[in-house]
Design an enzyme around this catalytic site. Structure first.
Site, PDB file in Angstrom:
ATOM      1  N   ASN A   1       1.094  -1.407   0.115  1.00 30.54           N
ATOM      2  CA  ASN A   1       0.045  -0.106   0.152  1.00 30.54           C
ATOM      3  C   ASN A   1       0.942   1.521  -0.172  1.00 30.54           C
ATOM      4  O   ASN A   1       0.261   2.408  -0.850  1.00 30.54           O
ATOM      5  CB  ASN A   1      -0.931   0.130   1.547  1.00 30.54           C
ATOM      6  CG  ASN A   1      -1.473   1.936   1.532  1.00 30.54           C
ATOM      7  OD1 ASN A   1      -2.291   1.726   1.037  1.00 30.54           O
ATOM      8  ND2 ASN A   1      -1.251   1.999   2.492  1.00 30.54           N
TER       9      ASN A   1
ATOM     10  N   SER B   1      -4.011   3.042  -9.274  1.00 29.38           N
ATOM     11  CA  SER B   1      -4.738   4.276  -8.872  1.00 29.38           C
ATOM     12  C   SER B   1      -5.252   3.886  -9.626  1.00 29.38           C
ATOM     13  O   SER B   1      -4.959   3.338 -11.326  1.00 29.38           O
ATOM     14  CB  SER B   1      -3.046   5.141  -8.794  1.00 29.38           C
ATOM     15  OG  SER B   1      -3.974   6.299  -9.445  1.00 29.38           O
TER      16      SER B   1
ATOM     17  N   TYR C   1       3.821   9.695 -11.479  1.00 35.25           N
ATOM     18  CA  TYR C   1       2.679   8.615 -10.612  1.00 35.25           C
ATOM     19  C   TYR C   1       2.417   7.379 -11.421  1.00 35.25           C
ATOM     20  O   TYR C   1       2.228   6.091 -10.968  1.00 35.25           O
ATOM     21  CB  TYR C   1       2.151   8.979  -9.660  1.00 35.25           C
ATOM     22  CG  TYR C   1       0.981   8.841  -8.368  1.00 35.25           C
ATOM     23  CD1 TYR C   1       1.658   7.859  -7.691  1.00 35.25           C
ATOM     24  CD2 TYR C   1      -0.259   8.818  -8.819  1.00 35.25           C
ATOM     25  CE1 TYR C   1       0.744   7.375  -6.986  1.00 35.25           C
ATOM     26  CE2 TYR C   1      -1.340   8.314  -7.941  1.00 35.25           C
ATOM     27  CZ  TYR C   1      -0.851   7.682  -7.118  1.00 35.25           C
ATOM     28  OH  TYR C   1      -1.816   6.856  -6.342  1.00 35.25           O
TER      29      TYR C   1
ATOM     30  N   ILE D   1      -9.050   9.545  -2.905  1.00 37.58           N
ATOM     31  CA  ILE D   1      -9.554   9.331  -1.060  1.00 37.58           C
ATOM     32  C   ILE D   1      -8.541  10.378  -0.627  1.00 37.58           C
ATOM     33  O   ILE D   1      -7.592  10.487  -0.458  1.00 37.58           O
ATOM     34  CB  ILE D   1      -8.976   7.969  -1.129  1.00 37.58           C
ATOM     35  CG1 ILE D   1      -9.008   7.046  -1.989  1.00 37.58           C
ATOM     36  CG2 ILE D   1      -9.912   7.204  -0.031  1.00 37.58           C
ATOM     37  CD1 ILE D   1     -11.053   6.821  -2.430  1.00 37.58           C
TER      38      ILE D   1
ATOM     39  N   LYS E   1       2.559   3.232 -11.631  1.00 34.19           N
ATOM     40  CA  LYS E   1       1.006   2.389 -11.074  1.00 34.19           C
ATOM     41  C   LYS E   1       0.818   2.150 -12.710  1.00 34.19           C
ATOM     42  O   LYS E   1       0.501   1.134 -11.883  1.00 34.19           O
ATOM     43  CB  LYS E   1      -0.390   3.739 -10.897  1.00 34.19           C
ATOM     44  CG  LYS E   1      -0.174   3.856  -9.461  1.00 34.19           C
ATOM     45  CD  LYS E   1       0.636   3.416  -7.923  1.00 34.19           C
ATOM     46  CE  LYS E   1       0.125   4.479  -6.897  1.00 34.19           C
ATOM     47  NZ  LYS E   1       0.684   3.321  -5.522  1.00 34.19           N
TER      48      LYS E   1
HETATM   49  N1  LIG Z   1      -5.351   8.686  -1.364  1.00 36.88           N
HETATM   50  C1  LIG Z   1      -5.961   8.620  -2.934  1.00 36.88           C
HETATM   51  O1  LIG Z   1      -6.314  10.448  -3.606  1.00 36.88           O
HETATM   52  C2  LIG Z   1      -5.087   7.680  -4.091  1.00 36.88           C
HETATM   53  C3  LIG Z   1      -5.798   7.539  -5.173  1.00 36.88           C
HETATM   54  C4  LIG Z   1      -5.169   6.507  -5.784  1.00 36.88           C
HETATM   55  C5  LIG Z   1      -3.986   6.065  -5.337  1.00 36.88           C
HETATM   56  N2  LIG Z   1      -3.299   5.735  -3.725  1.00 36.88           N
HETATM   57  C6  LIG Z   1      -2.597   4.756  -3.085  1.00 36.88           C
HETATM   58  O2  LIG Z   1      -3.055   4.036  -1.677  1.00 36.88           O
HETATM   59  C7  LIG Z   1      -1.687   4.222  -0.923  1.00 36.88           C
HETATM   60  C8  LIG Z   1      -2.004   4.511   0.107  1.00 36.88           C
HETATM   61  O3  LIG Z   1      -2.310   6.257  -0.114  1.00 36.88           O
HETATM   62  P1  LIG Z   1      -2.514   7.236   1.310  1.00 36.88           P
HETATM   63  O4  LIG Z   1      -3.403   7.447   0.632  1.00 36.88           O
HETATM   64  O5  LIG Z   1      -2.959   6.572   1.892  1.00 36.88           O
HETATM   65  O6  LIG Z   1      -1.367   8.147   1.226  1.00 36.88           O
HETATM   66  P2  LIG Z   1      -1.000   8.570   2.618  1.00 36.88           P
HETATM   67  O7  LIG Z   1      -1.771   8.293   3.740  1.00 36.88           O
HETATM   68  O8  LIG Z   1       0.191   9.039   2.460  1.00 36.88           O
HETATM   69  O9  LIG Z   1       0.115   7.121   3.108  1.00 36.88           O
HETATM   70  C9  LIG Z   1       1.568   5.909   2.412  1.00 36.88           C
HETATM   71  C10 LIG Z   1       1.971   5.917   3.591  1.00 36.88           C
HETATM   72  O10 LIG Z   1       3.153   5.283   2.920  1.00 36.88           O
HETATM   73  C11 LIG Z   1       3.877   5.416   4.312  1.00 36.88           C
HETATM   74  N3  LIG Z   1       4.995   5.323   3.372  1.00 36.88           N
HETATM   75  C12 LIG Z   1       5.523   6.563   2.613  1.00 36.88           C
HETATM   76  N4  LIG Z   1       7.126   5.704   2.383  1.00 36.88           N
HETATM   77  C13 LIG Z   1       7.658   5.136   2.835  1.00 36.88           C
HETATM   78  C14 LIG Z   1       8.831   4.545   3.246  1.00 36.88           C
HETATM   79  N5  LIG Z   1      10.054   4.905   2.045  1.00 36.88           N
HETATM   80  N6  LIG Z   1       8.643   3.185   3.857  1.00 36.88           N
HETATM   81  C15 LIG Z   1       7.761   3.012   4.238  1.00 36.88           C
HETATM   82  N7  LIG Z   1       6.302   3.278   4.506  1.00 36.88           N
HETATM   83  C16 LIG Z   1       6.376   4.607   3.532  1.00 36.88           C
HETATM   84  C17 LIG Z   1       3.740   6.314   5.188  1.00 36.88           C
HETATM   85  O11 LIG Z   1       4.064   6.658   6.080  1.00 36.88           O
HETATM   86  P3  LIG Z   1       5.927   7.534   6.820  1.00 36.88           P
HETATM   87  O12 LIG Z   1       5.618   8.630   6.213  1.00 36.88           O
HETATM   88  O13 LIG Z   1       5.382   7.292   8.535  1.00 36.88           O
HETATM   89  O14 LIG Z   1       6.872   6.240   6.113  1.00 36.88           O
HETATM   90  C18 LIG Z   1       1.641   6.496   4.755  1.00 36.88           C
HETATM   91  O15 LIG Z   1       1.324   5.544   5.728  1.00 36.88           O
HETATM   92  C19 LIG Z   1      -0.924   5.061  -2.399  1.00 36.88           C
HETATM   93  O16 LIG Z   1      -0.093   3.736  -2.732  1.00 36.88           O
HETATM   94  C20 LIG Z   1      -1.663   5.856  -2.770  1.00 36.88           C
HETATM   95  O17 LIG Z   1      -0.601   5.769  -3.665  1.00 36.88           O
HETATM   96  C21 LIG Z   1      -4.336   6.978  -2.850  1.00 36.88           C
END
Ligand SMILES: NC(=O)c1ccc[n+]([C@@H]2O[C@H](COP(=O)([O-])OP(=O)(O)OC[C@H]3O[C@@H](n4cnc5c(N)ncnc54)[C@H](OP(=O)(O)O)[C@@H]3O)[C@@H](O)[C@H]2O)c1
Length: 248
Positions: free
Chosen positions: A85, A136, A149, A182, A153
């Site tokens: 994730n 995504s 990005y 999201i 993906k």
């Molecule tokens: N939110 C959206 O609109 C959306 C849309 C499409 C896809 N997604 C995908 O959904 C997934 C989750 O994203 P989210 O929206 O929940 O964003 P988020 O809250 O920013 O979550 C990203 C998580 O990844 C962790 N992370 C980042 N770099 C890391 C590293 N080097 N090692 C270990 N952990 C790491 C972060 O924790 P730390 O900073 O503590 O490391 C954070 O908990 C992602 O793959 C994103 O691309 C999200």
């Protein structure tokens, strides 16, 4: 209790979608190991449910990936579900992208996902388990300023489908979820100015048929289905959770 007795790893389980999946899985009976760099954040999530534990570290580092797997093996002896994730999204046109942005996006969104998968596979195969990758809507519905990005993906979606074919005879299912917009922290950590970030967000919200952002729990619902026995014939699929954004 759809995941009773299962063990899951959720990368990026300290926030947003990963947190929602971890909490939901634990409620459904799974032991969940969340991974991220910010230990204080992981600690808070682990305090929500005694089935959640954490490993703090940067999964772009090989030794951290190995440490996560050793911890799970020692603690539980098996692994049923891997949720790849953790992700990061640089928001810049190609005229402004730096090679460091490319490295950062691909080392996390692609390389770390592959590395986690390779290292988890011996346990996942033994358990005839399941892998869920976070893609995504952007992988198939491109938008300006997101080239690094959506490129990353697109790779994730293709890995998902090929791994599903390769691992089918071993009883392992591999699926992806392609969220739309999201509401999570990912929207706060771009390299845009506050004003440009607001414009970027507004532009995206107005293009969604549901006219709203989704909630992390709405993604966790699908992640629960995909990890459960109810999805026993589902593999190689990419599930959109996007308020019809990708339907056009
Ligand atoms: N939110 C959206 O609109 C959306 C849309 C499409 C896809 N997604 C995908 O959904 C997934 C989750 O994203 P989210 O929206 O929940 O964003 P988020 O809250 O920013 O979550 C990203 C998580 O990844 C962790 N992370 C980042 N770099 C890391 C590293 N080097 N090692 C270990 N952990 C790491 C972060 O924790 P730390 O900073 O503590 O490391 C954070 O908990 C992602 O793959 C994103 O691309 C999200």
């Amino acid at each position: 209790m759809k995941l009773d007795g299962k063990v899951a790893i959720v990368t990026g389980g300290g926030s947003g979608i990963g947190k929602a999946i971890a909490v939901r899985y634990a409620k459904e009976g799974a032991h969940v190991v969340i991974v991220g760099r910010r230990e204080a954040v992981l600690k808070e999530i682990a305090a929500l449910d005694d089935k959640i534990s954490y490993v703090a570290g940067d999964i772009t580092k090989d030794e951290v990936v190995e440490h996560v797997m050793e911890t799970v093996k020692e603690k539980y002896g098996h692994l049923d579900i891997l949720i790849n994730n953790a992700g990061w999204c640089p928001v810049q046109p190609i005229t402004e992208i730096t090679i460091e942005d490319y490295d950062k996006a691909f080392s996390l969104d692609v390389r770390a996902l592959v590395n986690m998968t390779i290292h988890a596979l011996p346990m996942i195969i033994e358990a005839k388990g399941s892998i869920i990758n976070l893609s995504s809507v952007g992988a198939t519905h491109r938008a300006a300023n997101l080239s690094m990005y959506v490129g990353a993906k697109a790779a994730v979606e293709n890995f998902t489908r090929v791994w599903a074919i390769e691992l089918a005879e071993k009883g392992v299912r591999v699926n992806a979820i392609a969220p739309g917009a999201i509401r999570t922290d990912i929207w706060n950590v771009t390299n845009l100015s506050l004003e440009d970030a607001k414009k970027h967000e507004e532009g995206i919200a107005s293009s969604i048929p549901f006219k709203r952002f989704g909630k992390p729990d709405e993604v966790a619902n699908v992640a629960l289905f995909l990890a459960s026995d109810e999805a026993s014939y589902v593999s190689g699929s990419v599930y959109a959770v996007d308020g019809a954004q990708g339907a056009a």
